[in-house]
Design a protein around this motif. Structure first.
Motif, PDB file in Angstrom:
ATOM      1  N   PHE A 147      13.806   3.099 -13.283  1.00  0.00           N
ATOM      2  CA  PHE A 147      12.607   3.316 -12.469  1.00  0.00           C
ATOM      3  C   PHE A 147      11.980   1.987 -12.061  1.00  0.00           C
ATOM      4  CE2 PHE A 147      11.410   3.185 -16.894  1.00  0.00           C
ATOM      5  CZ  PHE A 147      10.262   2.403 -16.920  1.00  0.00           C
ATOM      6  N   PHE A 148      10.994   2.094 -11.186  1.00  0.00           N
ATOM      7  CA  PHE A 148      10.209   0.942 -10.738  1.00  0.00           C
ATOM      8  C   PHE A 148       8.947   0.886 -11.583  1.00  0.00           C
ATOM      9  CE2 PHE A 148      12.706   2.542  -7.217  1.00  0.00           C
ATOM     10  CZ  PHE A 148      13.289   1.391  -6.708  1.00  0.00           C
ATOM     11  N   GLY A 149       8.841  -0.098 -12.464  1.00  0.00           N
ATOM     12  CA  GLY A 149       7.718  -0.188 -13.382  1.00  0.00           C
ATOM     13  C   GLY A 149       6.500  -0.834 -12.751  1.00  0.00           C
ATOM     14  N   LEU A 150       5.336  -0.193 -12.961  1.00  0.00           N
ATOM     15  CA  LEU A 150       4.056  -0.707 -12.458  1.00  0.00           C
ATOM     16  C   LEU A 150       3.084  -1.016 -13.597  1.00  0.00           C
ATOM     17  CD1 LEU A 150       3.597   1.887  -9.572  1.00  0.00           C
ATOM     18  CD2 LEU A 150       4.601  -0.394  -9.410  1.00  0.00           C
ATOM     19  N   LYS A 151       3.139  -0.219 -14.653  1.00  0.00           N
ATOM     20  CA  LYS A 151       2.267  -0.416 -15.816  1.00  0.00           C
ATOM     21  C   LYS A 151       3.110  -0.331 -17.085  1.00  0.00           C
ATOM     22  CE  LYS A 151      -2.097   1.499 -14.069  1.00  0.00           C
ATOM     23  NZ  LYS A 151      -3.161   2.485 -14.355  1.00  0.00           N
TER      24      LYS A 151
ATOM     25  N   ALA B  69       5.234   8.562 -12.384  1.00  0.00           N
ATOM     26  CA  ALA B  69       5.596   9.335 -13.572  1.00  0.00           C
ATOM     27  C   ALA B  69       5.474   8.429 -14.788  1.00  0.00           C
ATOM     28  CB  ALA B  69       7.024   9.868 -13.439  1.00  0.00           C
ATOM     29  N   GLU B  70       5.491   9.058 -15.970  1.00  0.00           N
ATOM     30  CA  GLU B  70       5.498   8.298 -17.219  1.00  0.00           C
ATOM     31  C   GLU B  70       6.926   8.243 -17.745  1.00  0.00           C
ATOM     32  OE1 GLU B  70       4.088   9.592 -21.424  1.00  0.00           O
ATOM     33  OE2 GLU B  70       2.340   8.654 -20.451  1.00  0.00           O
ATOM     34  N   PHE B  71       7.311   7.082 -18.223  1.00  0.00           N
ATOM     35  CA  PHE B  71       8.645   6.869 -18.782  1.00  0.00           C
ATOM     36  C   PHE B  71       8.488   6.257 -20.162  1.00  0.00           C
ATOM     37  CE2 PHE B  71       8.895   6.617 -14.211  1.00  0.00           C
ATOM     38  CZ  PHE B  71      10.040   7.326 -13.888  1.00  0.00           C
TER      39      PHE B  71
ATOM     40  N   ASP C  82       0.832  -1.212   0.000  1.00  0.00           N
ATOM     41  CA  ASP C  82       0.000   0.000   0.000  1.00  0.00           C
ATOM     42  C   ASP C  82       0.864   1.259   0.000  1.00  0.00           C
ATOM     43  OD1 ASP C  82      -2.343  -1.451  -0.074  1.00  0.00           O
ATOM     44  OD2 ASP C  82      -2.700  -1.324   2.087  1.00  0.00           O
ATOM     45  N   GLU C  83       1.937   1.254   0.777  1.00  0.00           N
ATOM     46  CA  GLU C  83       2.826   2.423   0.816  1.00  0.00           C
ATOM     47  C   GLU C  83       3.478   2.647  -0.545  1.00  0.00           C
ATOM     48  OE1 GLU C  83       4.280   2.296   5.496  1.00  0.00           O
ATOM     49  OE2 GLU C  83       5.375   1.137   3.990  1.00  0.00           O
ATOM     50  N   PHE C  84       3.927   1.569  -1.163  1.00  0.00           N
ATOM     51  CA  PHE C  84       4.609   1.731  -2.448  1.00  0.00           C
ATOM     52  C   PHE C  84       3.637   2.228  -3.515  1.00  0.00           C
ATOM     53  CE2 PHE C  84       7.016   0.806  -6.223  1.00  0.00           C
ATOM     54  CZ  PHE C  84       8.306   1.105  -5.829  1.00  0.00           C
ATOM     55  N   MET C  85       2.423   1.707  -3.513  1.00  0.00           N
ATOM     56  CA  MET C  85       1.442   2.094  -4.530  1.00  0.00           C
ATOM     57  C   MET C  85       0.969   3.544  -4.359  1.00  0.00           C
ATOM     58  SD  MET C  85       1.240  -0.303  -6.657  1.00  0.00           S
ATOM     59  CE  MET C  85       2.567  -1.468  -6.463  1.00  0.00           C
ATOM     60  N   LYS C  86       1.188   4.121  -3.185  1.00  0.00           N
ATOM     61  CA  LYS C  86       0.798   5.519  -2.949  1.00  0.00           C
ATOM     62  C   LYS C  86       1.902   6.513  -3.327  1.00  0.00           C
ATOM     63  CE  LYS C  86      -2.500   4.462   0.689  1.00  0.00           C
ATOM     64  NZ  LYS C  86      -2.683   4.292   2.141  1.00  0.00           N
ATOM     65  N   LEU C  87       3.083   6.007  -3.691  1.00  0.00           N
ATOM     66  CA  LEU C  87       4.173   6.914  -4.070  1.00  0.00           C
ATOM     67  C   LEU C  87       3.824   7.635  -5.367  1.00  0.00           C
ATOM     68  CD1 LEU C  87       7.276   4.636  -3.358  1.00  0.00           C
ATOM     69  CD2 LEU C  87       6.538   6.638  -2.037  1.00  0.00           C
TER      70      LEU C  87
ATOM     71  N   ILE D 105       5.843   2.640 -23.290  1.00  0.00           N
ATOM     72  CA  ILE D 105       5.347   3.680 -22.385  1.00  0.00           C
ATOM     73  C   ILE D 105       5.037   3.004 -21.053  1.00  0.00           C
ATOM     74  CG2 ILE D 105       3.597   5.439 -21.967  1.00  0.00           C
ATOM     75  CD1 ILE D 105       3.179   5.527 -25.032  1.00  0.00           C
ATOM     76  N   TRP D 106       5.692   3.455 -20.035  1.00  0.00           N
ATOM     77  CA  TRP D 106       5.554   2.871 -18.698  1.00  0.00           C
ATOM     78  C   TRP D 106       4.955   3.888 -17.735  1.00  0.00           C
ATOM     79  CZ3 TRP D 106       7.570  -2.106 -17.810  1.00  0.00           C
ATOM     80  CH2 TRP D 106       8.443  -2.606 -18.784  1.00  0.00           C
ATOM     81  N   GLU D 107       4.305   3.390 -16.729  1.00  0.00           N
ATOM     82  CA  GLU D 107       3.978   4.179 -15.546  1.00  0.00           C
ATOM     83  C   GLU D 107       4.731   3.549 -14.398  1.00  0.00           C
ATOM     84  OE1 GLU D 107       0.145   4.648 -12.745  1.00  0.00           O
ATOM     85  OE2 GLU D 107      -0.188   5.279 -14.824  1.00  0.00           O
ATOM     86  N   GLY D 108       5.399   4.384 -13.630  1.00  0.00           N
ATOM     87  CA  GLY D 108       6.183   3.829 -12.544  1.00  0.00           C
ATOM     88  C   GLY D 108       6.612   4.887 -11.557  1.00  0.00           C
ATOM     89  N   VAL D 109       7.487   4.473 -10.665  1.00  0.00           N
ATOM     90  CA  VAL D 109       7.996   5.331  -9.595  1.00  0.00           C
ATOM     91  C   VAL D 109       9.471   5.583  -9.875  1.00  0.00           C
ATOM     92  CG1 VAL D 109       8.425   5.500  -7.109  1.00  0.00           C
ATOM     93  CG2 VAL D 109       6.325   4.391  -7.948  1.00  0.00           C
ATOM     94  N   ALA D 110       9.853   6.841  -9.904  1.00  0.00           N
ATOM     95  CA  ALA D 110      11.255   7.195 -10.139  1.00  0.00           C
ATOM     96  C   ALA D 110      12.120   6.692  -8.985  1.00  0.00           C
ATOM     97  CB  ALA D 110      11.390   8.709 -10.272  1.00  0.00           C
ATOM     98  N   VAL D 111      13.325   6.261  -9.300  1.00  0.00           N
ATOM     99  CA  VAL D 111      14.263   5.843  -8.258  1.00  0.00           C
ATOM    100  C   VAL D 111      14.484   6.983  -7.276  1.00  0.00           C
ATOM    101  CG1 VAL D 111      16.673   5.182  -7.832  1.00  0.00           C
ATOM    102  CG2 VAL D 111      15.373   4.063  -9.656  1.00  0.00           C
ATOM    103  N   GLU D 112      14.578   8.193  -7.792  1.00  0.00           N
ATOM    104  CA  GLU D 112      14.789   9.365  -6.936  1.00  0.00           C
ATOM    105  C   GLU D 112      13.693   9.478  -5.868  1.00  0.00           C
ATOM    106  OE1 GLU D 112      15.511  14.147  -7.497  1.00  0.00           O
ATOM    107  OE2 GLU D 112      14.258  13.104  -8.952  1.00  0.00           O
ATOM    108  N   THR D 113      12.458   9.155  -6.228  1.00  0.00           N
ATOM    109  CA  THR D 113      11.342   9.226  -5.269  1.00  0.00           C
ATOM    110  C   THR D 113      11.561   8.254  -4.114  1.00  0.00           C
ATOM    111  OG1 THR D 113       9.821   9.889  -7.014  1.00  0.00           O
ATOM    112  CG2 THR D 113       8.835   8.939  -5.038  1.00  0.00           C
ATOM    113  N   VAL D 114      11.950   7.033  -4.434  1.00  0.00           N
ATOM    114  CA  VAL D 114      12.194   6.032  -3.391  1.00  0.00           C
ATOM    115  C   VAL D 114      13.422   6.414  -2.558  1.00  0.00           C
ATOM    116  CG1 VAL D 114      12.887   3.621  -3.026  1.00  0.00           C
ATOM    117  CG2 VAL D 114      11.033   4.176  -4.633  1.00  0.00           C
TER     118      VAL D 114
END
Length: 194
Positions: free
Chosen positions: A126-130, A63-65, A55-60, A81-90
């Motif tokens: 980045f951390f890819g989610l989509k 961005a689009e990559f 839940d914490e990770f999914m709330k970060l 085209i990905w949706e994910g969390v930037a390494v910088e964010t983590v």
């Protein structure tokens, strides 16, 4: 390096463009029934270990990559085209020790792969989610896969569960089994004798 503008100079030597998204991995695909048991640990040469629940990770913030990806088995897939969390964010939650120079990515079933810290911290990693608008399937690494597009795609660990910071480089799973320690597709660093 400037982003190439035509398919000709976007495809590394020895690669063939595919419109599909081939599935390659070692071992079985993990299927999660209870996401409350999933977490992502950041450990090793850090001042304090960090743990994200699902839940914490999914709330970060996301961005689009956009990138091209290149598999060591010779396929390349352009214009992802990905949706994910930037390494910088983590990494805003992580305080590294100064001797941290390398990263070991830990995935399900004990699978690992190594990276120099500079490659992990690149803004294109980045951390890819989509992928292309769809949540990652289990076969492609649901819920979180690392995406390191400038290296061969085995470095983009599926089913990510841990990030370990180290002072020395160590081989991960495929590297212990003959793959190159770095894996630059432009230099065709496929195997350790390349």
């Amino acid at each position: 390096m400037a982003h190439p503008t035509s398919a000709d100079n976007r495809v590394p030597p020895g690669q063939t463009v595919t419109t599909g998204f081939p599935v390659l991995h070692h071992g079985s695909v993990p299927y999660y029934n209870d996401m409350s048991k999933w977490d992502l640990r950041i450990f090793g040469l850090v001042e304090e270990e960090v743990r994200f629940t699902y839940d914490e990770f999914m709330k970060l913030p996301r961005a689009e990559f956009r990138n091209d990806i290149h598999c060591v088995t010779t396929w390349s897939k352009l214009d992802n085209i990905w949706e994910g969390v930037a390494v910088e964010t983590v990494m805003q939650r992580v305080k590294l020790k100064p001797e941290a120079k390398f990263v070991m990515l830990h995935a399900e079933h004990g699978w690992t792969t190594n990276l120099p810290i500079e490659d992990f911290l690149r803004p294109t990693t980045f951390f890819g989610l989509k992928h292309n608008g769809e949540i990652l399937t289990p076969e492609h690494g649901y819920p979180v896969r690392m995406v390191v597009p400038h290296l061969y795609f085995w470095k983009s660990a599926k089913w990510l569960r841990g990030i370990e910071f180290m002072d020395k480089d160590k081989p991960g799973f495929w590297e212990r089994n003959g793959y190159h320690m770095y894996g630059d597709p432009w230099k065709e660093q496929r195997f350790d004798f390349d």
